[in-house]
Design a protein around this motif. Structure first.
Motif, PDB file in Angstrom:
ATOM      1  N   GLY A  52       0.813  -1.203   0.000  1.00 31.92           N
ATOM      2  CA  GLY A  52       0.000   0.000   0.000  1.00 31.92           C
ATOM      3  C   GLY A  52       0.851   1.259   0.000  1.00 31.92           C
ATOM      4  N   ASP A  53       0.270   2.347  -0.481  1.00 34.46           N
ATOM      5  CA  ASP A  53       0.996   3.604  -0.606  1.00 34.46           C
ATOM      6  C   ASP A  53       1.299   4.259   0.734  1.00 34.46           C
ATOM      7  OD1 ASP A  53       0.880   3.276  -3.308  1.00 34.46           O
ATOM      8  OD2 ASP A  53      -0.860   4.583  -3.597  1.00 34.46           O
ATOM      9  N   ASP A  54       0.609   3.827   1.786  1.00 30.78           N
ATOM     10  CA  ASP A  54       0.845   4.437   3.099  1.00 30.78           C
ATOM     11  C   ASP A  54       1.809   3.626   3.962  1.00 30.78           C
ATOM     12  OD1 ASP A  54      -0.855   2.306   3.383  1.00 30.78           O
ATOM     13  OD2 ASP A  54      -2.240   3.310   4.772  1.00 30.78           O
ATOM     14  N   LEU A  55       2.435   2.575   3.386  1.00 28.57           N
ATOM     15  CA  LEU A  55       3.382   1.774   4.149  1.00 28.57           C
ATOM     16  C   LEU A  55       4.599   2.632   4.507  1.00 28.57           C
ATOM     17  CD1 LEU A  55       4.255  -1.107   5.140  1.00 28.57           C
ATOM     18  CD2 LEU A  55       5.475  -1.320   2.961  1.00 28.57           C
ATOM     19  N   PRO A  56       4.946   2.742   5.795  1.00 24.32           N
ATOM     20  CA  PRO A  56       6.109   3.550   6.184  1.00 24.32           C
ATOM     21  C   PRO A  56       7.405   2.949   5.624  1.00 24.32           C
ATOM     22  CG  PRO A  56       4.694   3.131   8.078  1.00 24.32           C
ATOM     23  CD  PRO A  56       4.221   2.231   6.974  1.00 24.32           C
ATOM     24  N   VAL A  57       8.105   3.705   4.800  1.00 20.08           N
ATOM     25  CA  VAL A  57       9.371   3.281   4.185  1.00 20.08           C
ATOM     26  C   VAL A  57      10.356   4.431   4.259  1.00 20.08           C
ATOM     27  CG1 VAL A  57      10.540   2.506   2.084  1.00 20.08           C
ATOM     28  CG2 VAL A  57       8.231   1.670   2.596  1.00 20.08           C
ATOM     29  N   GLU A  58      11.586   4.131   4.659  1.00 20.85           N
ATOM     30  CA  GLU A  58      12.647   5.129   4.687  1.00 20.85           C
ATOM     31  C   GLU A  58      13.775   4.682   3.765  1.00 20.85           C
ATOM     32  OE1 GLU A  58      16.113   6.830   7.714  1.00 20.85           O
ATOM     33  OE2 GLU A  58      14.476   5.568   8.479  1.00 20.85           O
ATOM     34  N   VAL A  59      14.106   5.506   2.765  1.00 20.47           N
ATOM     35  CA  VAL A  59      15.217   5.206   1.862  1.00 20.47           C
ATOM     36  C   VAL A  59      16.521   5.630   2.541  1.00 20.47           C
ATOM     37  CG1 VAL A  59      16.313   5.741  -0.349  1.00 20.47           C
ATOM     38  CG2 VAL A  59      13.830   5.392  -0.228  1.00 20.47           C
ATOM     39  N   GLU A  60      17.435   4.662   2.692  1.00 23.14           N
ATOM     40  CA  GLU A  60      18.703   4.944   3.360  1.00 23.14           C
ATOM     41  C   GLU A  60      19.800   5.347   2.381  1.00 23.14           C
ATOM     42  OE1 GLU A  60      18.957   2.544   7.436  1.00 23.14           O
ATOM     43  OE2 GLU A  60      19.204   1.244   5.688  1.00 23.14           O
ATOM     44  N   SER A  61      19.899   4.656   1.255  1.00 22.94           N
ATOM     45  CA  SER A  61      20.903   5.004   0.253  1.00 22.94           C
ATOM     46  C   SER A  61      20.518   4.378  -1.075  1.00 22.94           C
ATOM     47  CB  SER A  61      22.306   4.543   0.671  1.00 22.94           C
ATOM     48  OG  SER A  61      22.359   3.131   0.757  1.00 22.94           O
ATOM     49  N   VAL A  62      21.204   4.826  -2.128  1.00 24.72           N
ATOM     50  CA  VAL A  62      20.932   4.357  -3.485  1.00 24.72           C
ATOM     51  C   VAL A  62      22.270   4.090  -4.162  1.00 24.72           C
ATOM     52  CG1 VAL A  62      19.927   4.907  -5.724  1.00 24.72           C
ATOM     53  CG2 VAL A  62      18.785   5.672  -3.630  1.00 24.72           C
ATOM     54  N   GLN A  63      22.381   2.948  -4.827  1.00 27.27           N
ATOM     55  CA  GLN A  63      23.608   2.591  -5.529  1.00 27.27           C
ATOM     56  C   GLN A  63      23.277   2.280  -6.975  1.00 27.27           C
ATOM     57  OE1 GLN A  63      25.547  -1.005  -4.158  1.00 27.27           O
ATOM     58  NE2 GLN A  63      27.567  -0.284  -4.797  1.00 27.27           N
ATOM     59  N   TYR A  64      24.075   2.847  -7.892  1.00 29.38           N
ATOM     60  CA  TYR A  64      23.852   2.666  -9.323  1.00 29.38           C
ATOM     61  C   TYR A  64      24.859   1.660  -9.877  1.00 29.38           C
ATOM     62  CZ  TYR A  64      21.283   6.967  -8.507  1.00 29.38           C
ATOM     63  OH  TYR A  64      20.413   7.896  -8.006  1.00 29.38           O
ATOM     64  N   TRP A  65      24.418   0.821 -10.802  1.00 30.30           N
ATOM     65  CA  TRP A  65      25.303  -0.180 -11.399  1.00 30.30           C
ATOM     66  C   TRP A  65      24.724  -0.613 -12.746  1.00 30.30           C
ATOM     67  CZ3 TRP A  65      23.005  -5.140 -11.788  1.00 30.30           C
ATOM     68  CH2 TRP A  65      21.831  -5.307 -11.030  1.00 30.30           C
ATOM     69  N   SER A  66      25.562  -1.267 -13.544  1.00 31.77           N
ATOM     70  CA  SER A  66      25.148  -1.732 -14.863  1.00 31.77           C
ATOM     71  C   SER A  66      25.067  -3.249 -14.876  1.00 31.77           C
ATOM     72  CB  SER A  66      26.140  -1.279 -15.936  1.00 31.77           C
ATOM     73  OG  SER A  66      26.154   0.130 -16.040  1.00 31.77           O
ATOM     74  N   ALA A  67      24.026  -3.772 -15.508  1.00 26.61           N
ATOM     75  CA  ALA A  67      23.918  -5.208 -15.743  1.00 26.61           C
ATOM     76  C   ALA A  67      24.536  -5.507 -17.096  1.00 26.61           C
ATOM     77  CB  ALA A  67      22.463  -5.657 -15.707  1.00 26.61           C
ATOM     78  N   GLY A  68      25.505  -6.407 -17.114  1.00 24.01           N
ATOM     79  CA  GLY A  68      26.181  -6.759 -18.348  1.00 24.01           C
ATOM     80  C   GLY A  68      26.629  -8.199 -18.329  1.00 24.01           C
ATOM     81  N   ALA A  69      27.053  -8.686 -19.479  1.00 26.90           N
ATOM     82  CA  ALA A  69      27.532 -10.066 -19.600  1.00 26.90           C
ATOM     83  C   ALA A  69      28.648 -10.087 -20.637  1.00 26.90           C
ATOM     84  CB  ALA A  69      26.404 -11.006 -20.018  1.00 26.90           C
ATOM     85  N   ALA A  70      29.881 -10.251 -20.173  1.00 21.17           N
ATOM     86  CA  ALA A  70      31.024 -10.244 -21.086  1.00 21.17           C
ATOM     87  C   ALA A  70      32.237 -10.847 -20.387  1.00 21.17           C
ATOM     88  CB  ALA A  70      31.340  -8.818 -21.543  1.00 21.17           C
ATOM     89  N   THR A  71      33.186 -11.312 -21.199  1.00 19.60           N
ATOM     90  CA  THR A  71      34.418 -11.922 -20.696  1.00 19.60           C
ATOM     91  C   THR A  71      35.600 -11.319 -21.437  1.00 19.60           C
ATOM     92  OG1 THR A  71      33.207 -13.994 -20.376  1.00 19.60           O
ATOM     93  CG2 THR A  71      35.612 -14.108 -20.265  1.00 19.60           C
TER      94      THR A  71
END
Length: 531
Positions: free
Chosen positions: A275-294
């Motif tokens: 639900g939209d009223d669920l108490p949530v606190e964002v602590e931090s955000v981390q950005y990264w890329s999904a990839g597949a290579a060797t």
């Protein structure tokens, strides 16, 4: 600028670098590890560790410490499922229990622990064994030479720069490896296909989780695709978001751009389904890329790539960190024997020959799982069929001059449940004592293990004589006539638990042993150097 020398320089002090450091220290190889960050991981990445990795940690003497640290973070043996939202419909079950069906394949179990919990254990063990680590120290430049590598280093606290020369450098500096780029080693594969985000948050999740033991929760919601991990007390977690969808269903595979706090809260609440009223606190955000290579090669002269520096893969399957630890396990004993003059430097060529095919297959398997579980819109023309998880985790076959046999075939996997003593495969797990405390995988103890049934006495004499001449660590283990481990005669196990050679003939084995060791150790151009 001051200069010092070290036999091995490890650049990167995260999971793979620390694992290699602990393994080198166990082999008594002097080395230096440098890491640009001030300490070990602060973000809970790479939470899934497989039995092969736990076997490596068992060999380092830290299995119990890792298990205890894991228990402080997560309830173990949970399910891996797909849901529309945590509080909504369950769509699929990938694992009802993380260790179901693999309990008898290893003296260890799969477990969940983040790098936040694991890396301090590895660091402490490496230092305990004599390793030297310099955190908050960055690599400024790397200059390869024919007989050494020169590295310019700089403390990030403003200290004086200094130079380190090394016989060998291991680049464990991550997916965006500056060393790999400097060496001009291209990556081949699918490349990056999503710019993702991980949102770390706090919320009371007890009611939404209920009595379910959930290890990984994939979210396939009309508004987003991602996955959850939750803390032991169900009061926090993280949501990794792969893609979002607008009201018309248009997909955005780059959810990390222009991501504000309100949008993060919206994504977490949507995925939770509370639900939209669920108490949530964002602590931090981390950005990264999904990839597949060797990387096209894991070696360039005296520089070797390990972990994400040599291969990147999406988190589906949890193979990334495990593949990096396997790199370290394969490389450590080879560096040790080359450093001590027991093996020829060509032994290091077998690192790329053995690890890159297995890494390539694992990358493709992670990509297959990503396409099937997360994003079926990605190209599927060359998609590999999904292979069996235990075979990927435990069944990799090694093909190089560091194994001696003809039964290594394509693809480079075998089913570990068949418990075959195949040359190039990990030795199968069998308990060798009645108390079930010692496994066949424990017998190497940092060196080679030679298993000899009754009737192979001349082989024991030949092996011990050759080993003594060159200072090679070899332990001979007699097998009783009624041994239940199913060995096909004499079996030689490498320090990394891989079957290097077998012989069913006592007379042939005795004649072959010295020649076999010479070939396995690439000693054709190396004089014996007693230690």
């Amino acid at each position: 600028m001051s200069t010092r020398h070290t036999p091995v320089l490890i650049v990167g002090g995260s999971l793979v670098g620390l694992s290699l450091s602990a393994l080198l220290a166990q082999h008594e190889v002097p080395h230096l590890l440098v890491e640009s960050h001030a300490g070990t991981a602060i973000h809970p990445r790479a939470a899934s560790f497989h039995q092969r990795t736990m076997e490596v940690f068992r060999g380092l003497g830290i299995q119990e410490a890792v298990e205890a640290a894991a228990a402080r973070e997560f309830v173990q043996n949970g399910a891996i499922v797909a849901v529309e939202s945590l509080g909504g419909k369950q769509l699929a079950t990938f694992f009802a229990n993380f260790n179901a069906g693999v309990e008898d394949l290893s003296p260890t179990a799969r477990l969940f622990i983040t790098q936040v919990g694991l890396e301090p254990v590895l660091r402490d063990r490496a230092v305990e064994l004599g390793a030297e680590h310099l955190f908050h120290t960055e690599l400024v430049s790397l200059t390869p030479h024919a007989d050494h590598v020169a590295a310019a280093l700089r403390p990030r606290d403003g200290g004086e720069p200094f130079e380190v020369t090394a016989d060998y450098v291991v680049a464990a500096d991550g997916a965006h490896s500056g060393i790999r780029e400097q060496l001009g080693l291209p990556m081949t594969g699918h490349g990056d296909f999503a710019d993702c985000v991980t949102i770390y948050f706090r919320a009371d999740l007890r009611e939404l989780i209920g009595d379910r033991n959930l290890s990984v929760v994939y979210v396939n919601h009309p508004d987003l695709l991602g996955f959850f991990r939750f803390s032991l007390d169900a009061q926090s977690g993280f949501l990794a978001v792969f893609a979002t969808f607008d009201a018309d269903g248009a997909r955005d595979s780059n959810p990390s751009h222009d991501l504000q706090t309100d949008r993060c809260l919206e994504l977490v609440r949507t995925a939770l389904g509370g639900g939209d009223d669920l108490p949530v606190e964002v602590e931090s955000v981390q950005y990264w890329s999904a990839g597949a290579a060797t990387a096209q090669s894991l070696r360039s002269g005296r520089v070797l790539l390990a972990g994400d520096a040599g291969h990147v893969m999406p988190p589906t399957g949890g193979f990334g960190g495990n593949t990096g630890v396997a790199d370290a396990h394969n490389l450590a004993w080879k560096l040790a024997l080359v450093h001590r003059g027991i093996a020829g430097p060509e032994l290091l060529d077998t690192y790329d020959a053995e690890r890159r095919p297995i890494a390539e297959l694992t990358v493709e398997q992670a990509y297959t799982r990503y396409v099937l579980r997360v994003d079926p819109s990605l190209p599927q023309d060359d998609l590999q069929p999904q292979l069996d998880d235990p075979s990927i985790e435990l069944g990799g076959l090694h093909r190089s001059s560091a194994v001696s046999g003809d039964d290594v075939v394509e693809p480079p996997l075998q089913d570990p449940r068949e418990a075959r003593w195949s040359v190039g495969a990990r030795a199968p797990h069998h308990w060798v004592d009645e108390a079930r405390t010692v496994s066949t995988l424990d017998l190497t103890a940092g060196g080679f293990a030679l298993l000899l049934p009754e009737g192979f006495e001349t082989s024991r004499v030949a092996a011990e004589s050759f080993a003594a001449q060159i200072g090679l660590p070899v332990t001979v283990h007699p097998l009783a006539a009624d041994s239940a481990i199913g060995a096909p005669g004499a079996v030689l196990i490498r320090p990394d638990g891989v079957v290097a050679w077998t012989s069913s003939s006592p007379s042939a084995a005795a004649d072959e042993i010295a020649h076999t060791f010479e070939r396995l150790l690439c000693r054709s151009e190396t004089e014996a150097v007693p230690v």
